[in-house]
Write a protein that holds these residues in place. Structure first.
Motif, short mmCIF file in Angstrom:
data_model
loop_
_atom_site.label_atom_id
_atom_site.label_comp_id
_atom_site.label_asym_id
_atom_site.label_seq_id
_atom_site.Cartn_x
_atom_site.Cartn_y
_atom_site.Cartn_z
N ILE A 1 5.02 9.54 -1.05
CA ILE A 1 4.53 8.29 -1.64
C ILE A 1 4.57 7.17 -0.60
CG2 ILE A 1 5.05 6.51 -3.38
CD1 ILE A 1 5.98 8.81 -5.21
N ARG A 2 5.64 7.13 0.19
CA ARG A 2 5.75 6.09 1.22
C ARG A 2 4.74 6.33 2.35
NH1 ARG A 2 11.42 4.98 0.00
NH2 ARG A 2 11.43 2.79 -0.63
N GLU A 3 4.43 7.56 2.63
CA GLU A 3 3.40 7.86 3.62
C GLU A 3 2.04 7.34 3.14
OE1 GLU A 3 1.47 11.73 5.91
OE2 GLU A 3 3.48 11.87 5.05
N GLU A 4 1.78 7.51 1.85
CA GLU A 4 0.54 6.97 1.27
C GLU A 4 0.55 5.45 1.32
OE1 GLU A 4 -3.18 6.75 -0.39
OE2 GLU A 4 -2.13 8.49 0.44
N LYS A 5 1.74 4.87 1.12
CA LYS A 5 1.88 3.42 1.19
C LYS A 5 1.48 2.90 2.58
CE LYS A 5 5.23 1.20 2.66
NZ LYS A 5 6.52 0.58 3.05
N GLU A 6 1.84 3.63 3.63
CA GLU A 6 1.47 3.19 4.98
C GLU A 6 -0.04 3.20 5.17
OE1 GLU A 6 3.51 4.87 8.24
OE2 GLU A 6 5.50 4.21 7.55
N ILE B 1 7.08 -1.72 -6.25
CA ILE B 1 6.45 -0.76 -7.15
C ILE B 1 7.15 0.59 -7.06
CG2 ILE B 1 4.35 0.61 -7.51
CD1 ILE B 1 4.23 -2.16 -8.78
N ILE B 2 7.50 1.00 -5.83
CA ILE B 2 8.22 2.26 -5.64
C ILE B 2 9.62 2.18 -6.27
CG2 ILE B 2 9.23 3.80 -3.91
CD1 ILE B 2 6.82 3.11 -2.10
N ALA B 3 10.26 1.00 -6.14
CA ALA B 3 11.60 0.82 -6.71
C ALA B 3 11.60 0.89 -8.23
CB ALA B 3 12.19 -0.52 -6.25
N THR B 4 10.47 0.58 -8.84
CA THR B 4 10.36 0.60 -10.31
C THR B 4 9.44 1.72 -10.79
OG1 THR B 4 8.53 -1.00 -10.21
CG2 THR B 4 10.76 -1.89 -10.47
N ILE B 5 9.24 2.72 -9.95
CA ILE B 5 8.20 3.72 -10.20
C ILE B 5 8.51 4.61 -11.41
CG2 ILE B 5 9.06 5.64 -8.78
CD1 ILE B 5 6.13 5.61 -7.54
N ASP B 6 9.80 4.69 -11.77
CA ASP B 6 10.17 5.50 -12.93
C ASP B 6 10.18 4.72 -14.23
OD1 ASP B 6 12.30 3.95 -12.14
OD2 ASP B 6 13.83 5.46 -12.65
N ARG C 1 -2.88 -3.95 -7.24
CA ARG C 1 -2.79 -3.30 -8.56
C ARG C 1 -3.40 -1.89 -8.49
NH1 ARG C 1 -4.38 -8.99 -10.09
NH2 ARG C 1 -2.47 -9.91 -10.94
N GLU C 2 -4.45 -1.75 -7.72
CA GLU C 2 -5.06 -0.44 -7.51
C GLU C 2 -4.09 0.50 -6.81
OE1 GLU C 2 -8.27 0.47 -4.32
OE2 GLU C 2 -9.38 0.01 -6.16
N TYR C 3 -3.44 -0.01 -5.78
CA TYR C 3 -2.45 0.79 -5.06
C TYR C 3 -1.28 1.17 -5.98
CZ TYR C 3 -4.71 -0.96 -0.77
OH TYR C 3 -5.60 -1.28 0.23
N ALA C 4 -0.86 0.23 -6.82
CA ALA C 4 0.25 0.50 -7.75
C ALA C 4 -0.11 1.66 -8.67
CB ALA C 4 0.56 -0.75 -8.56
N LYS C 5 -1.35 1.67 -9.14
CA LYS C 5 -1.81 2.76 -10.00
C LYS C 5 -1.73 4.10 -9.26
CE LYS C 5 -5.94 4.46 -12.43
NZ LYS C 5 -5.99 5.74 -11.69
N ILE C 6 -2.16 4.11 -8.02
CA ILE C 6 -2.15 5.35 -7.24
C ILE C 6 -0.73 5.84 -6.99
CG2 ILE C 6 -2.70 6.34 -4.99
CD1 ILE C 6 -5.15 4.43 -4.93
N LEU C 7 0.17 4.93 -6.57
CA LEU C 7 1.55 5.33 -6.26
C LEU C 7 2.27 5.81 -7.51
CD1 LEU C 7 2.62 2.52 -3.76
CD2 LEU C 7 1.75 4.81 -3.25
N ARG C 8 2.09 5.10 -8.61
CA ARG C 8 2.74 5.52 -9.85
C ARG C 8 2.16 6.86 -10.33
NH1 ARG C 8 5.57 1.99 -13.05
NH2 ARG C 8 4.60 2.83 -14.93
N GLY C 9 0.86 7.07 -10.11
CA GLY C 9 0.25 8.35 -10.47
C GLY C 9 0.81 9.49 -9.64
N MET C 10 1.03 9.24 -8.35
CA MET C 10 1.63 10.28 -7.49
C MET C 10 3.01 10.67 -7.99
SD MET C 10 0.53 8.95 -3.67
CE MET C 10 1.38 10.31 -2.84
N TYR C 11 3.80 9.69 -8.42
CA TYR C 11 5.15 9.97 -8.91
C TYR C 11 5.09 10.86 -10.16
CZ TYR C 11 9.81 9.18 -10.87
OH TYR C 11 11.06 9.35 -11.41
#
Length: 446
Positions: free
Chosen positions: A203-208, A118-123, A184-194
């Motif tokens: 973003i990776r700290e949030e992933k942990e 998700i992070i690799a495709t975040i843009d 999917r919930e986490y993906a929404k949060i990480l993409r929102g942070m970006y």
């Protein structure tokens, strides 16, 4: 060009064709009353596929994956179980390794891989086909030898009593539903942070933090994996042995002579996009994030057979992936291309060969088992003995028999110890792999 609907004239032609042959009605009545499988079953094929093999390994009883997609773990653990019990001269019928333990770590590792993807495709846009693909199946349950190898080398193994199955590890539907919802919930949060301008490090700290949540959820479903345990067993002479406070990784390293890292995976995908003699991997494929791609060397089917026979003769099981649902019968435990006479019963022709079926997604790797025997006639195989993981109620106490023709058509991959592999094949395997799309037919069918 406009689309054309089904007309009354076409329906009339269909009906005339069906009623032009009295056999059509006879077969229809038989299939309607009894189902296609029983009507099309060739009983002479059953008689020809008996359970006798010139080369055979005594591997004890079969195991049961129940309502889960853990076949690949069971196959790999069966290989390690046999290695440990043979080395320690244990009573193998009473010894089993914990599939729940490996299942736990696979779920955690695949969760991490999904979030990294998700992070690799975040843009990318949410409608991008790769993002859609990732979100459609965040944490897949299936796997192969390469995924198993990474888990075992990192986490080791434990006896089944050290981490027994749970309700969720025997029927994983609810666990998968919850975990994929969270992904999917986490993906929404990480993409929102970006999109809020957060740095990737943040973003990776949030992933942990998310992975800590996942670990907690997995413990609720399966229990927490043991950090140490006491290994206790009796050998075939009845003598009792105990190893105190051993770690899962030490247990694996000390007692298993089967080390998955010593194996290579050969595949048979005779398709135009994958020439033989080349290695391949899939984008976003795997479980453990370590920078080492899981790769496959594509070879002619006879090479897979030759090396599988060599490994069986050497006393080692062979983990293999196949399209198990094709031309197979669970009750009899038979896999044979001549098992069913579908063409006569249905009055149609099936013309696709192996390449066609793979390219048009009519076939793919759907199950993993192990070869534990082969019947050789003048040095050539005609039947293969298969250890399944569907319990002892099917086949011959859970074992299956496969015709050599079925091997040709539906076996897709084998894991072979490098010591049985010629130097030129090892060198071919060491090539840099060609990266295929995540949805290439080399991938699994779910």
């Amino acid at each position: 060009m406009g689309k054309k609907s089904i007309s009354n004239e076409l329906i009339k032609k269909c009906s005339e064709y069906y009623n032009s042959d009295l056999n059509n009605k006879v077969y229809s009545d038989a299939v309607i009353r009894n189902g296609l499988v029983d009507v099309a079953l060739r009983h002479d094929a059953i008689a020809n596929m008996h359970f006798h093999f010139s080369e055979e390994i005594d591997v004890g009883k079969v195991t049961n994956q129940k309502k889960t997609g853990r076949c690949w773990m069971f196959a790999g653990l069966n290989c390690i179980r046999h290695s440990i019990s043979k080395k320690l001269q244990m009573e193998e019928k009473d010894f089993e390794l914990s599939q729940n333990y490996i299942f736990f770590w696979d779920k955690l590792e695949k969760s991490n891989l999904f979030l990294e993807n998700i992070i690799a495709t975040i843009d990318k846009d949410l409608e991008d086909h790769e993002v859609i693909g990732l979100l459609s199946s965040p944490v897949q349950e299936g796997g192969r030898w390469g995924l198993f190898a990474k888990l075992i080398e990192k986490y080791g193994v434990v006896p089944k009593y050290a981490m027994p199955d749970s309700k969720a590890s025997e029927d994983s539907k609810m666990l998968n539903e919850i975990l994929n919802y969270k992904m999917r919930e986490y993906a929404k949060i990480l993409r929102g942070m970006y999109r809020e301008g957060k740095l990737i490090d943040d973003i990776r700290e949030e992933k942990e933090s998310m992975l800590i949540d996942v670990y907690n959820i997995l413990c609720r479903f399966m229990g927490e994996p043991p950090k140490t345990f006491d290994f206790e067993y009796r050998d075939v002479d009845g003598d009792f042995h105990r190893e105190r406070n051993i770690t899962p990784l030490d247990f694996y390293n000390r007692f298993s002579d089967v080390k998955p890292k010593d194996y290579i995976v050969l595949v048979n995908y005779p398709t135009e996009d994958k020439p033989f003699g080349k290695t391949y991997t899939l984008k976003y494929h795997g479980n453990v994030v370590d920078g080492e791609p899981i790769k496959y060397l594509n070879m002619d089917i006879d090479v897979l057979k030759e090396l599988a026979i060599a490994q069986i003769k050497g006393g080692e099981q062979v983990s293999f992936g196949c399209d198990v649902g094709k031309m197979s019968h669970r009750e009899f435990g038979i896999m044979d291309t001549n098992l069913f006479n579908y063409e006569t019963v249905l009055n149609t022709k099936f013309i696709m060969d192996k390449s066609d079926r793979l390219m048009y997604r009519a076939s793919g790797s759907s199950h993993v088992m192990t070869f534990v025997g082969v019947n050789l006639v003048d040095g050539k195989p005609n039947r293969w003995k298969v250890q399944n993981s569907w319990g002892e109620s099917e086949g011959n106490e859970g074992f299956y028999v496969m015709s050599d023709e079925w091997f040709d058509e539906y076996v897709l991959r084998v894991a072979i110890n490098k010591k049985y592999v010629p130097k030129e094949i090892i060198e071919a395997y060491e090539q840099e792999p060609i990266v295929l799309s995540p949805w290439n037919t080399l991938g699994p069918v779910f």
